[in-house]
Design a protein around this motif. Sequence first.
Motif, PDB file in Angstrom:
ATOM      1  N   ILE A  67      76.213  89.886 -20.698  1.00  0.00           N
ATOM      2  CA  ILE A  67      75.943  90.603 -19.444  1.00  0.00           C
ATOM      3  C   ILE A  67      76.525  92.011 -19.523  1.00  0.00           C
ATOM      4  CG2 ILE A  67      76.551  90.714 -16.987  1.00  0.00           C
ATOM      5  CD1 ILE A  67      76.384  87.569 -17.045  1.00  0.00           C
ATOM      6  N   ILE A  68      77.746  92.120 -19.986  1.00  0.00           N
ATOM      7  CA  ILE A  68      78.399  93.427 -20.082  1.00  0.00           C
ATOM      8  C   ILE A  68      77.650  94.325 -21.062  1.00  0.00           C
ATOM      9  CG2 ILE A  68      80.509  94.614 -20.842  1.00  0.00           C
ATOM     10  CD1 ILE A  68      82.048  92.174 -19.624  1.00  0.00           C
ATOM     11  N   ALA A  69      77.199  93.759 -22.186  1.00  0.00           N
ATOM     12  CA  ALA A  69      76.432  94.535 -23.161  1.00  0.00           C
ATOM     13  C   ALA A  69      75.146  95.075 -22.542  1.00  0.00           C
ATOM     14  CB  ALA A  69      76.129  93.677 -24.384  1.00  0.00           C
ATOM     15  N   ALA A  70      74.484  94.249 -21.750  1.00  0.00           N
ATOM     16  CA  ALA A  70      73.243  94.680 -21.104  1.00  0.00           C
ATOM     17  C   ALA A  70      73.510  95.822 -20.123  1.00  0.00           C
ATOM     18  CB  ALA A  70      72.584  93.498 -20.387  1.00  0.00           C
ATOM     19  N   VAL A  71      74.558  95.695 -19.333  1.00  0.00           N
ATOM     20  CA  VAL A  71      74.893  96.735 -18.355  1.00  0.00           C
ATOM     21  C   VAL A  71      75.347  98.016 -19.060  1.00  0.00           C
ATOM     22  CG1 VAL A  71      76.475  97.364 -16.468  1.00  0.00           C
ATOM     23  CG2 VAL A  71      75.423  95.089 -16.515  1.00  0.00           C
ATOM     24  N   ALA A  72      76.121  97.859 -20.125  1.00  0.00           N
ATOM     25  CA  ALA A  72      76.635  99.015 -20.872  1.00  0.00           C
ATOM     26  C   ALA A  72      75.579  99.619 -21.790  1.00  0.00           C
ATOM     27  CB  ALA A  72      77.852  98.602 -21.690  1.00  0.00           C
ATOM     28  N   ASP A  73      74.449  98.916 -21.958  1.00  0.00           N
ATOM     29  CA  ASP A  73      73.371  99.355 -22.840  1.00  0.00           C
ATOM     30  C   ASP A  73      73.874  99.587 -24.262  1.00  0.00           C
ATOM     31  OD1 ASP A  73      70.730  99.926 -23.419  1.00  0.00           O
ATOM     32  OD2 ASP A  73      70.980 102.067 -23.029  1.00  0.00           O
ATOM     33  N   CYS A  74      74.596  98.583 -24.761  1.00  0.00           N
ATOM     34  CA  CYS A  74      75.068  98.650 -26.149  1.00  0.00           C
ATOM     35  C   CYS A  74      74.954  97.260 -26.776  1.00  0.00           C
ATOM     36  CB  CYS A  74      76.491  99.190 -26.221  1.00  0.00           C
ATOM     37  SG  CYS A  74      77.762  98.079 -25.656  1.00  0.00           S
ATOM     38  N   PRO A  75      74.906  97.195 -28.115  1.00  0.00           N
ATOM     39  CA  PRO A  75      74.767  95.902 -28.788  1.00  0.00           C
ATOM     40  C   PRO A  75      75.970  94.984 -28.525  1.00  0.00           C
ATOM     41  CG  PRO A  75      74.351  97.713 -30.310  1.00  0.00           C
ATOM     42  CD  PRO A  75      74.910  98.307 -29.055  1.00  0.00           C
ATOM     43  N   VAL A  76      75.689  93.698 -28.386  1.00  0.00           N
ATOM     44  CA  VAL A  76      76.745  92.711 -28.138  1.00  0.00           C
ATOM     45  C   VAL A  76      77.820  92.765 -29.225  1.00  0.00           C
ATOM     46  CG1 VAL A  76      77.229  90.235 -27.966  1.00  0.00           C
ATOM     47  CG2 VAL A  76      75.232  91.186 -26.834  1.00  0.00           C
ATOM     48  N   ASP A  77      77.407  92.979 -30.469  1.00  0.00           N
ATOM     49  CA  ASP A  77      78.386  92.958 -31.562  1.00  0.00           C
ATOM     50  C   ASP A  77      79.325  94.163 -31.573  1.00  0.00           C
ATOM     51  OD1 ASP A  77      76.588  94.823 -32.478  1.00  0.00           O
ATOM     52  OD2 ASP A  77      76.074  93.742 -34.318  1.00  0.00           O
ATOM     53  N   GLU A  78      79.083  95.140 -30.680  1.00  0.00           N
ATOM     54  CA  GLU A  78      79.997  96.278 -30.560  1.00  0.00           C
ATOM     55  C   GLU A  78      81.054  96.044 -29.478  1.00  0.00           C
ATOM     56  OE1 GLU A  78      78.002 100.021 -30.143  1.00  0.00           O
ATOM     57  OE2 GLU A  78      76.834  99.715 -31.974  1.00  0.00           O
ATOM     58  N   ASP A 108      87.038 101.746 -22.639  1.00  0.00           N
ATOM     59  CA  ASP A 108      86.381 101.618 -23.939  1.00  0.00           C
ATOM     60  C   ASP A 108      84.856 101.676 -23.850  1.00  0.00           C
ATOM     61  OD1 ASP A 108      88.919 101.282 -25.098  1.00  0.00           O
ATOM     62  OD2 ASP A 108      88.828  99.115 -24.864  1.00  0.00           O
ATOM     63  N   LEU A 109      84.299 101.052 -22.813  1.00  0.00           N
ATOM     64  CA  LEU A 109      82.845 100.968 -22.702  1.00  0.00           C
ATOM     65  C   LEU A 109      82.266 102.050 -21.790  1.00  0.00           C
ATOM     66  CD1 LEU A 109      82.533  97.090 -22.490  1.00  0.00           C
ATOM     67  CD2 LEU A 109      82.311  98.567 -24.504  1.00  0.00           C
ATOM     68  N   ASP A 110      83.143 102.841 -21.159  1.00  0.00           N
ATOM     69  CA  ASP A 110      82.749 103.993 -20.351  1.00  0.00           C
ATOM     70  C   ASP A 110      81.858 103.595 -19.166  1.00  0.00           C
ATOM     71  OD1 ASP A 110      83.072 106.698 -19.896  1.00  0.00           O
ATOM     72  OD2 ASP A 110      81.198 107.230 -20.904  1.00  0.00           O
ATOM     73  N   LEU A 111      82.163 102.444 -18.560  1.00  0.00           N
ATOM     74  CA  LEU A 111      81.401 101.994 -17.398  1.00  0.00           C
ATOM     75  C   LEU A 111      81.953 102.633 -16.133  1.00  0.00           C
ATOM     76  CD1 LEU A 111      81.053  98.198 -18.223  1.00  0.00           C
ATOM     77  CD2 LEU A 111      79.442 100.031 -18.688  1.00  0.00           C
ATOM     78  N   ASP A 112      81.072 102.890 -15.180  1.00  0.00           N
ATOM     79  CA  ASP A 112      81.522 103.421 -13.896  1.00  0.00           C
ATOM     80  C   ASP A 112      81.601 102.282 -12.869  1.00  0.00           C
ATOM     81  OD1 ASP A 112      78.923 102.965 -12.835  1.00  0.00           O
ATOM     82  OD2 ASP A 112      78.274 105.004 -13.327  1.00  0.00           O
ATOM     83  N   SER A 113      82.036 102.623 -11.672  1.00  0.00           N
ATOM     84  CA  SER A 113      82.269 101.581 -10.659  1.00  0.00           C
ATOM     85  C   SER A 113      80.984 100.844 -10.275  1.00  0.00           C
ATOM     86  CB  SER A 113      82.932 102.173  -9.418  1.00  0.00           C
ATOM     87  OG  SER A 113      82.127 103.204  -8.872  1.00  0.00           O
ATOM     88  N   LEU A 114      79.858 101.536 -10.245  1.00  0.00           N
ATOM     89  CA  LEU A 114      78.595 100.854  -9.929  1.00  0.00           C
ATOM     90  C   LEU A 114      78.215  99.863 -11.010  1.00  0.00           C
ATOM     91  CD1 LEU A 114      76.388 103.698  -8.416  1.00  0.00           C
ATOM     92  CD2 LEU A 114      77.393 101.746  -7.236  1.00  0.00           C
ATOM     93  N   GLN A 115      78.469 100.207 -12.258  1.00  0.00           N
ATOM     94  CA  GLN A 115      78.168  99.283 -13.351  1.00  0.00           C
ATOM     95  C   GLN A 115      79.081  98.056 -13.292  1.00  0.00           C
ATOM     96  OE1 GLN A 115      78.475 102.484 -16.269  1.00  0.00           O
ATOM     97  NE2 GLN A 115      76.491 101.844 -17.088  1.00  0.00           N
ATOM     98  N   VAL A 116      80.334  98.253 -12.888  1.00  0.00           N
ATOM     99  CA  VAL A 116      81.245  97.120 -12.745  1.00  0.00           C
ATOM    100  C   VAL A 116      80.752  96.179 -11.640  1.00  0.00           C
ATOM    101  CG1 VAL A 116      83.606  96.438 -12.137  1.00  0.00           C
ATOM    102  CG2 VAL A 116      83.223  98.372 -13.696  1.00  0.00           C
ATOM    103  N   VAL A 117      80.280  96.743 -10.537  1.00  0.00           N
ATOM    104  CA  VAL A 117      79.710  95.916  -9.465  1.00  0.00           C
ATOM    105  C   VAL A 117      78.475  95.183  -9.975  1.00  0.00           C
ATOM    106  CG1 VAL A 117      78.565  95.980  -7.208  1.00  0.00           C
ATOM    107  CG2 VAL A 117      80.652  97.299  -7.578  1.00  0.00           C
TER     108      VAL A 117
END
Length: 91
Positions: A18-29, A39-48
């Motif tokens: 789920i986090i990989a999908a929201v962060a738009d990065c490969p799961v293996d990263e 580390d993943l540079d997510l903002d508050s909306l992405q955390v929600v």
Amino acid sequence: MESKMPTAADVLYRVTAIIAAVADCPVDEISSESRLVEDLDLDSLQVVEIAVRTEEEFGKPIDDSLLAEQGVTVSHCAHVVQEAHAKEVRT
């Protein structure tokens, strides 16, 4: 919408996906110790969005404020999901 408690490994795997999908990065990263904001540079909306998607995935309410704190890791997110399951089992 399952009632039985998923294993810790299963929760971690599904939360990481789920986090990989929201962060738009490969799961293996993403590791269990990757921090959402730092580390993943997510903002508050992405955390929600992560909280909403985990609620949909596991059928349990997730308090997004528990995911929005500084230094929250992927493994912490998985722990929050497991606690939500455990709380339902206890009540």
